[in-house]
Scaffold this motif. Structure first.
Motif, mmCIF file in Angstrom:
data_model
loop_
_atom_site.group_PDB
_atom_site.id
_atom_site.type_symbol
_atom_site.label_atom_id
_atom_site.label_comp_id
_atom_site.label_asym_id
_atom_site.label_seq_id
_atom_site.Cartn_x
_atom_site.Cartn_y
_atom_site.Cartn_z
ATOM 1 N N ASP A 98 0.820 -1.217 0.000
ATOM 2 C CA ASP A 98 0.000 0.000 0.000
ATOM 3 C C ASP A 98 0.851 1.262 0.000
ATOM 4 N N THR A 99 1.995 1.227 0.690
ATOM 5 C CA THR A 99 2.886 2.391 0.694
ATOM 6 C C THR A 99 3.442 2.657 -0.696
ATOM 7 N N MET A 100 3.911 1.596 -1.357
ATOM 8 C CA MET A 100 4.466 1.761 -2.695
ATOM 9 C C MET A 100 3.381 2.133 -3.702
ATOM 10 N N ASN A 101 2.199 1.577 -3.533
ATOM 11 C CA ASN A 101 1.115 1.888 -4.463
ATOM 12 C C ASN A 101 0.685 3.347 -4.330
ATOM 13 N N GLY A 102 0.647 3.832 -3.088
ATOM 14 C CA GLY A 102 0.307 5.234 -2.885
ATOM 15 C C GLY A 102 1.359 6.162 -3.460
ATOM 16 N N PHE A 103 2.621 5.774 -3.352
ATOM 17 C CA PHE A 103 3.706 6.586 -3.912
ATOM 18 C C PHE A 103 3.659 6.576 -5.434
ATOM 19 N N PHE A 104 3.361 5.420 -6.021
ATOM 20 C CA PHE A 104 3.387 5.279 -7.476
ATOM 21 C C PHE A 104 2.164 5.884 -8.146
ATOM 22 N N SER A 114 13.142 -4.998 0.149
ATOM 23 C CA SER A 114 11.934 -4.666 -0.621
ATOM 24 C C SER A 114 12.069 -3.309 -1.307
ATOM 25 N N MET A 115 13.057 -2.506 -0.886
ATOM 26 C CA MET A 115 13.341 -1.177 -1.456
ATOM 27 C C MET A 115 12.204 -0.189 -1.226
ATOM 28 N N VAL A 116 11.430 -0.417 -0.179
ATOM 29 C CA VAL A 116 10.343 0.495 0.198
ATOM 30 C C VAL A 116 10.699 1.130 1.534
ATOM 31 N N LYS A 174 16.114 9.628 0.573
ATOM 32 C CA LYS A 174 15.556 8.508 1.335
ATOM 33 C C LYS A 174 14.509 7.754 0.519
ATOM 34 N N LEU A 175 13.877 8.452 -0.413
ATOM 35 C CA LEU A 175 12.860 7.829 -1.260
ATOM 36 C C LEU A 175 13.426 7.399 -2.613
ATOM 37 N N GLN A 176 14.753 7.461 -2.775
ATOM 38 C CA GLN A 176 15.353 7.163 -4.067
ATOM 39 C C GLN A 176 15.098 5.727 -4.509
ATOM 40 N N SER A 177 15.190 4.772 -3.574
ATOM 41 C CA SER A 177 14.952 3.363 -3.935
ATOM 42 C C SER A 177 13.521 3.169 -4.421
ATOM 43 N N MET A 178 12.564 3.775 -3.720
ATOM 44 C CA MET A 178 11.167 3.683 -4.154
ATOM 45 C C MET A 178 10.983 4.349 -5.515
ATOM 46 N N ASN A 179 11.676 5.453 -5.718
ATOM 47 C CA ASN A 179 11.562 6.159 -6.994
ATOM 48 C C ASN A 179 12.107 5.315 -8.136
ATOM 49 N N GLU A 204 8.240 0.403 -12.852
ATOM 50 C CA GLU A 204 6.818 0.090 -12.966
ATOM 51 C C GLU A 204 6.121 1.040 -13.931
ATOM 52 N N GLU A 205 6.557 2.294 -13.962
ATOM 53 C CA GLU A 205 5.954 3.267 -14.874
ATOM 54 C C GLU A 205 6.128 2.839 -16.325
ATOM 55 N N ARG A 206 7.322 2.363 -16.659
ATOM 56 C CA ARG A 206 7.555 1.909 -18.033
ATOM 57 C C ARG A 206 6.669 0.720 -18.381
ATOM 58 N N LYS A 207 6.535 -0.223 -17.432
ATOM 59 C CA LYS A 207 5.681 -1.394 -17.678
ATOM 60 C C LYS A 207 4.214 -0.983 -17.779
#
Length: 464
Positions: free
Chosen positions: A73-79, A309-311, A330-335, A341-344
């Motif tokens: 959910d954290t990664m989905n909210g960020f993405f 998990s890189m989150v 600090k958010l570079q790994s998530m970015n 994921e954006e490309r996919k």
């Protein structure tokens, strides 16, 4: 590298009932061995709840920390917490895209589809013409659908299979190829409904597979073993707390009867007398403490879970003190994950509009999907002042459209440009009206002055 974990079929292979049943059996096996475990983890159903019971006299706490849901959910909210901006410079294409997205509640569909990708490593989107004669879009998870590709290096979709259960638990489904969709029942074997084959109207298999990465691996799949280890360590720590709260008493040198033991337990008083009273030992048995070891283990596992998990653990007390460029580091790994994921996701959306625009119901030209622009916005903590300053600095360097794309407060760039044009038009019209009024007023003043000068001259002549 060949794509793993996909179903392939030869070009000369006929998809009959026997072949389809084999593919469904393969997928059922994958559901049982992989997808159900991933789904259970997201829904807080971990191995700790299914381990063997301990003897009745031992504490048996079962505690689970749902890192899988938090990471997802954290990664989905960020993405995709900020909805995807889809637009086109062609007004007719842009209008239809907006209508299609509103009609299908596509912002919610995109968010749910992205969540499925993170849980299972893949998700599916299916297209159809509904009873209103409009194109419908829905998302499906890999537990209820799968794609079959050809054996070429391009991996072209050949068939899309969807399976569901009715109210009586009987399985049914549909299989779509490039031109038609056919329905089947699975009741004592698989049987096609030969009288229900329909032309779907799309130029290709009417579905798209969205993948989290090339390996089709869920975002928490690589740390699932660590989550199980964390839950086990935390549960054992809770058991130790119960052990210490219910410690055994030892009494050496005195024999106590059952009534005396009960009195000690109820009254919580010890009173031993006699000549050998000094030799009587009465105290609690203490279990060796492993608190430091347990805490170190829990801390290390938790740190590794977020590292692998890189989150980012955004609820960490030290996380909120960062700002600006430090926060972005600090958010570079998530970015980095989000960029992959954006490309996919963009690839899947291109296929979405290519298929939808190929259907005559859409009213679009088949190649209009090339005019669609897709813009993702990371859900960084917004600094609107900084964004406005950047947009202002771009004035005269870039186009107005590029300037507006910097601003997170702008949902639709084309709509904002239209509103700016309308406001400028109103300002121009207001200026022209005001200038006309001013000209009329100036003319009236000039005319009045002329008349006054004429009267003054006449008065002077008469006096002479």
């Amino acid at each position: 590298m060949a794509a793993p974990d996909v179903y392939r079929i030869a070009d000369n292979q006929i998809m009959d009932e026997i072949q389809l049943e084999k593919y469904i059996a393969k997928n059922d096996e994958k559901v049982a061995q992989k997808y159900k475990k991933l789904q259970s983890a997201y829904e807080t159903d971990y191995d700790i709840f299914h381990q063997a019971k301990k003897p009745e006299y031992k504490p048996d706490n079962r505690i689970a920390v749902n890192f899988a849901k938090y990471i997802t959910d954290t990664m989905n909210g960020f993405f995709i917490g900020i909805p995807i901006k889809v637009s086109s410079k062609d007004s007719s294409v842009d209008g239809y895209i907006n209508y299609l997205d509103v009609y299908n509640d596509q912002d919610d569909n995109n968010a749910e589809l992205a969540k499925l990708m993170k849980i299972y490593g893949r998700g599916y989107e299916m297209y159809f013409v509904d009873e209103e004669g409009e194109i419908g879009i829905t998302y499906l998870d890999p537990m209820e659908a799968f794609m079959i590709y050809d054996e070429s290096i391009l991996m072209r979709p050949r068939y899309f299979v969807r399976i569901y259960k009715d109210s009586e638990g009987i399985r049914h489904g549909s299989i779509s190829n490039e031109t038609t969709v056919q329905y089947f029942d699975i009741d004592g074997g698989l049987h096609f409904r030969t009288d229900e084959e329909k032309v779907h109207g799309f130029d290709g298999v009417p579905a798209t597979e969205y993948i989290e990465n090339s390996e089709r691996q869920g975002i928490f799949e690589s740390v699932l073993s660590m989550i199980d280890a964390y839950n086990k360590a935390l549960s054992e720590k809770a058991n130790d707390v119960d052990y210490f709260a219910d410690a055994y008493m030892k009494i050496l040198g005195a024999k106590l009867s059952e009534p005396e033991l009960q009195a000690i337990r109820d009254m919580r008083i010890l009173n031993f007398e006699g000549e050998d009273g000094s030799k009587i030992i009465a105290d609690f048995m203490s279990k060796p403490s492993a608190d430091t070891t347990q805490e170190n283990l829990l801390e290390r596992i938790e740190r590794l879970i977020f590292l692998i998990s890189m989150v980012a653990n955004i609820n960490d007390e030290n996380f909120g003190t960062s700002s600006g460029i430090a926060l972005k580091y600090k958010l570079q790994s998530m970015n980095n994950l989000a960029k992959t994921e954006e490309r996919k996701f963009t690839s899947g959306m291109n296929q979405r509009y290519k298929l939808i625009f190929s259907n005559p119901v859409s009213g679009m030209k088949a190649d209009d999907w090339l005019k669609v622009d897709i813009k993702f916005t990371r859900n960084f903590p917004a600094n609107e002042l900084e964004e406005s300053q950047i947009a202002g600095n771009l004035s005269g360097i870039t186009s107005k459209e590029t300037q507006l794309k910097v601003l997170s407060v702008v949902d639709n760039v084309n709509d904002e440009l239209d509103r700016i044009k309308e406001e400028n038009k109103l300002d121009t019209e207001g200026y022209e009206v005001n200038r006309g009024v001013l000209a009329e007023q100036t003319e009236a003043v000039d005319q009045g002055l002329g008349e006054e000068r004429g009267r003054t001259k006449e008065e002077i002549n008469n006096s002479i």
